[in-house]
Enzyme design. Structure first.
Site, mmCIF file in Angstrom:
data_model
loop_
_atom_site.group_PDB
_atom_site.id
_atom_site.type_symbol
_atom_site.label_atom_id
_atom_site.label_comp_id
_atom_site.label_asym_id
_atom_site.label_seq_id
_atom_site.Cartn_x
_atom_site.Cartn_y
_atom_site.Cartn_z
ATOM 1 N N HIS A 35 3.037 2.091 7.081
ATOM 2 C CA HIS A 35 2.383 2.276 5.789
ATOM 3 C C HIS A 35 0.929 1.809 5.816
ATOM 4 O O HIS A 35 0.601 0.845 6.484
ATOM 5 C CB HIS A 35 3.124 1.495 4.701
ATOM 6 C CG HIS A 35 4.565 1.861 4.596
ATOM 7 N ND1 HIS A 35 5.526 0.964 4.198
ATOM 8 C CD2 HIS A 35 5.228 3.023 4.839
ATOM 9 C CE1 HIS A 35 6.707 1.551 4.186
ATOM 10 N NE2 HIS A 35 6.553 2.806 4.587
ATOM 11 N N LYS A 44 -3.345 -7.269 5.341
ATOM 12 C CA LYS A 44 -2.080 -7.969 5.089
ATOM 13 C C LYS A 44 -1.885 -9.076 6.113
ATOM 14 O O LYS A 44 -2.039 -8.864 7.305
ATOM 15 C CB LYS A 44 -0.893 -7.010 5.200
ATOM 16 C CG LYS A 44 -0.916 -5.869 4.221
ATOM 17 C CD LYS A 44 0.220 -4.886 4.493
ATOM 18 C CE LYS A 44 0.120 -3.679 3.589
ATOM 19 N NZ LYS A 44 1.096 -2.648 3.974
ATOM 20 N N TYR A 104 4.362 -10.809 2.847
ATOM 21 C CA TYR A 104 3.005 -10.426 3.192
ATOM 22 C C TYR A 104 2.076 -10.620 2.012
ATOM 23 O O TYR A 104 2.382 -10.273 0.893
ATOM 24 C CB TYR A 104 2.899 -9.026 3.780
ATOM 25 C CG TYR A 104 3.815 -7.962 3.260
ATOM 26 C CD1 TYR A 104 3.338 -6.939 2.460
ATOM 27 C CD2 TYR A 104 5.168 -7.950 3.602
ATOM 28 C CE1 TYR A 104 4.171 -5.936 2.004
ATOM 29 C CE2 TYR A 104 6.007 -6.960 3.142
ATOM 30 C CZ TYR A 104 5.505 -5.948 2.352
ATOM 31 O OH TYR A 104 6.338 -4.967 1.895
#
Length: 164
Positions: A35, A44, A104
């Site tokens: 993603h 992230k 995350y």
């Protein structure tokens, strides 16, 4: 486990502000990813709160000298590893333990209109997953390969200049 220490990460070259924290729970064999967001890219910082995952990142920034290259490693509570996913990189993981809780911290909020997915098994990228996934979402199962994504869907590489 210390998941975030601003001073330590700044010393390592990461000066970050997080806008959102996410936690996901998955069972053995579940693959989540690959993603990314474009536009509205997210960086992230990923760690595992329980279990073990194989975590992978891919540079999907058009014009990047490392475009299409990947990196992966096992992260767990035991090894206390974290992985930094820079803005413009696709991210995913495969659960290796009975189950896993993944945390995350994101540098920008989730933006549904910017949500993109890259094929986890794209032969152009060639991620060496430690085993075949047993389950994934339809979105992940039907994701396009890197060369199938239009230039409008991919982030653009911007070379950073060092200031001293």
């Amino acid at each position: 486990m210390e998941a975030w220490n601003e001073e330590r990460y700044r010393a390592a070259g990461l000066s970050l502000n997080f806008a959102q924290n996410n936690v996901s729970y998955s069972r053995r064999g579940v693959l989540r990813g690959m993603h990314f967001q474009s536009p509205n890219a997210q960086g992230k910082l990923v760690c595992v709160l329980s279990g073990v995952v194989f975590d992978a990142v891919v540079d999907v920034r058009l014009g990047s000298p490392t475009w299409g290259q990947w990196y992966g490693c096992e992260i767990s509570v035991e090894n206390r590893r974290q992985i930094w996913v820079p803005e413009g990189f696709a991210h995913g993981f495969l659960v290796m333990s009975e189950d896993a809780v993944v945390h995350y911290s994101c540098t920008s909020p989730y933006h549904a209109g910017s949500d993109r997915t890259l094929a986890w098994d794209d032969p152009v990228v060639g991620i060496n997953w430690p085993r075949k996934p047993e389950a994934m979402s339809p979105k992940d199962a039907n994701a396009p390969g890197l060369r199938e994504l239009s230039s409008r869907e991919l982030p653009i590489f911007h070379e950073r200049r060092r200031t001293e």
